[in-house]
Design an enzyme around this catalytic site. Structure first.
Site, PDB file in Angstrom:
ATOM      1  N   SER A  94       0.827  -1.220   0.000  1.00  0.00           N
ATOM      2  CA  SER A  94       0.000   0.000   0.000  1.00  0.00           C
ATOM      3  C   SER A  94       0.857   1.263   0.000  1.00  0.00           C
ATOM      4  CB  SER A  94      -0.975   0.010   1.176  1.00  0.00           C
ATOM      5  OG  SER A  94      -0.260   0.021   2.389  1.00  0.00           O
ATOM      6  N   ASP A 138       8.026  -3.467  -4.790  1.00  0.00           N
ATOM      7  CA  ASP A 138       6.650  -2.974  -4.671  1.00  0.00           C
ATOM      8  C   ASP A 138       6.398  -1.761  -5.578  1.00  0.00           C
ATOM      9  OD1 ASP A 138       6.753  -4.889  -2.741  1.00  0.00           O
ATOM     10  OD2 ASP A 138       5.861  -3.677  -1.155  1.00  0.00           O
TER      11      ASP A 138
HETATM   12  O1  PMV Z   1       6.841  -8.637   3.092  1.00  0.00           O
HETATM   13  P1  PMV Z   1       7.189  -7.917   1.845  1.00  0.00           P
HETATM   14  O2  PMV Z   1       6.092  -7.865   0.828  1.00  0.00           O
HETATM   15  O3  PMV Z   1       7.799  -6.576   2.107  1.00  0.00           O
HETATM   16  O4  PMV Z   1       8.308  -8.802   1.118  1.00  0.00           O
HETATM   17  C1  PMV Z   1       9.611  -8.958   1.583  1.00  0.00           C
HETATM   18  C2  PMV Z   1      10.365  -9.729   0.533  1.00  0.00           C
HETATM   19  C3  PMV Z   1      11.759 -10.168   0.955  1.00  0.00           C
HETATM   20  O5  PMV Z   1      12.270 -10.926  -0.132  1.00  0.00           O
HETATM   21  C4  PMV Z   1      11.716 -11.047   2.174  1.00  0.00           C
HETATM   22  C5  PMV Z   1      12.684  -9.000   1.254  1.00  0.00           C
HETATM   23  C6  PMV Z   1      13.054  -8.142   0.068  1.00  0.00           C
HETATM   24  O6  PMV Z   1      13.486  -6.989   0.309  1.00  0.00           O
HETATM   25  O7  PMV Z   1      12.964  -8.588  -1.078  1.00  0.00           O
END
Ligand code: PMV
Length: 321
Positions: A94, A138
């Protein structure tokens, strides 16, 4: 609202206003392994942040850390009014959707177009500065939509490279078949920093953890081919295998394993999405399973979202009349 509405519209107080939107994301395959240079596959989901962005000449004290970073990056005062169906603090991206939709609004007001590479880069800078650390995952998904692969190596669908210090990520966009996914959010925030540190310590000690990380990377690329051919049974199998590997590297727990077990009765496959330790589990839905899943989780206190994947990235919705 029409996308065709023209830019040259100033409202009474001379603030320029525009409405944009950007999607949330789930990581389908490859979390944690991506930290070690393996690829990760994420997708834009059908939950969005809508954002009315206005540039104003009136200075104000800004409490939102993301907006504060945006204001300092652009050197202008910006207001936002935000709504939508994407829940906050649930690991569904988000904050990235908010930052990217705000930046897109500013860019569109200035240039009458959306330069996706610039939006993605600025979005990443804002997330990085506001959070102290971030990968461009993201913000890339919120910008590009569809399916996004982050990796050290270059594959088909390469868009651009993002660098930070001595780390870099190659960003790829793929157009793959939409999937129907259920997200079960535990209500407990996923502990990204803690989980990444845990995996690091295990990675340094144990050969089988290093092998698990490598295997996750292979699964990501195998899954891309399976999604291309819409082979739901095999995608589900890969999700189960990916989850087993996530257990091996220490980021699951009995609660998350139990959610995976329940979902597996109604889904082709299920796994943790994101960092683990809390956060959310995803399942690849079987036809007509939604009702039974809702029933199975009734009274659990979890929040369920039924979403589609491969959705549109950041977009201009129009101007307020
Ligand atoms: O929990 P999220 O959606 O922020 O995912 C973290 C993903 C990881 O691979 C654990 C860390 C990263 O920075 O890629």
């Amino acid at each position: 609202m029409s996308k065709q509405l023209t830019l040259e519209k100033e409202i009474e107080d001379n603030d320029l206003r525009i409405t944009t939107s950007a999607p949330g994301k789930v990581i389908l395959f490859g979390e944690h392994a991506v930290v070690y240079g393996e690829p990760a596959l994420s997708t834009a989901i059908s939950l969005r942040v809508f954002n009315e962005v206005s540039i104003t000449s009136r200075p104000f004290e800004c409490e939102n850390p993301y907006l504060r970073e945006i204001i300092s990056l652009y050197g202008i005062y910006v207001n936002t009014r935000t709504w939508g169906d994407l829940p906050v603090a649930s690991g569904l991206g988000s904050s990235a959707a908010y930052s990217v939709s705000t930046i897109a609004g500013i860019e569109y007001i200035h240039t009458k177009r959306l330069d996706l590479m610039k939006i993605a880069r600025n979005g990443f800078e804002v997330e990085y500065n506001a959070q102290g650390r971030a990968s461009p995952n993201d913000t890339s998904v919120a910008t590009l939509g569809g399916y996004v692969i982050l990796s050290r190596s270059i594959h088909s669908g390469f868009m651009w490279r993002i660098e930070k210090g001595n780390i870099f990520w190659n960003i790829h966009k793929m157009k793959l078949t939409p999937l129907k996914i259920v997200i079960v959010y535990t209500g407990k925030p996923s502990k990204t920093g803690e989980m990444v540190a845990l995996v690091k310590s295990l990675y340094e000690k144990y050969e089988n953890v290093r092998a698990a990380i490598k295997r996750i990377g292979e699964i990501v690329l195998e899954a891309v081919d399976l999604i291309k051919s819409n082979d739901l049974d095999s995608i589900g199998k890969k999700m189960r295998e990916n989850h087993e590997l996530l257990r091996k590297i220490g980021v699951s727990n009995s609660e998350l394993d139990n959610i995976v077990k329940v979902l597996s009765r109604y889904c082709y496959g299920a796994k943790i999405t994101g960092a683990g330790g809390g956060g959310s589990v995803i399942g690849l839905l079987r036809e007509g399973a939604s009702k039974r899943i809702l029933e199975a989780f009734r009274g659990s206190g979890y929040t369920l979202y039924f979403v589609e994947t491969g959705m549109e990235g950041v977009t201009v919705e129009g101007f307020d009349s």
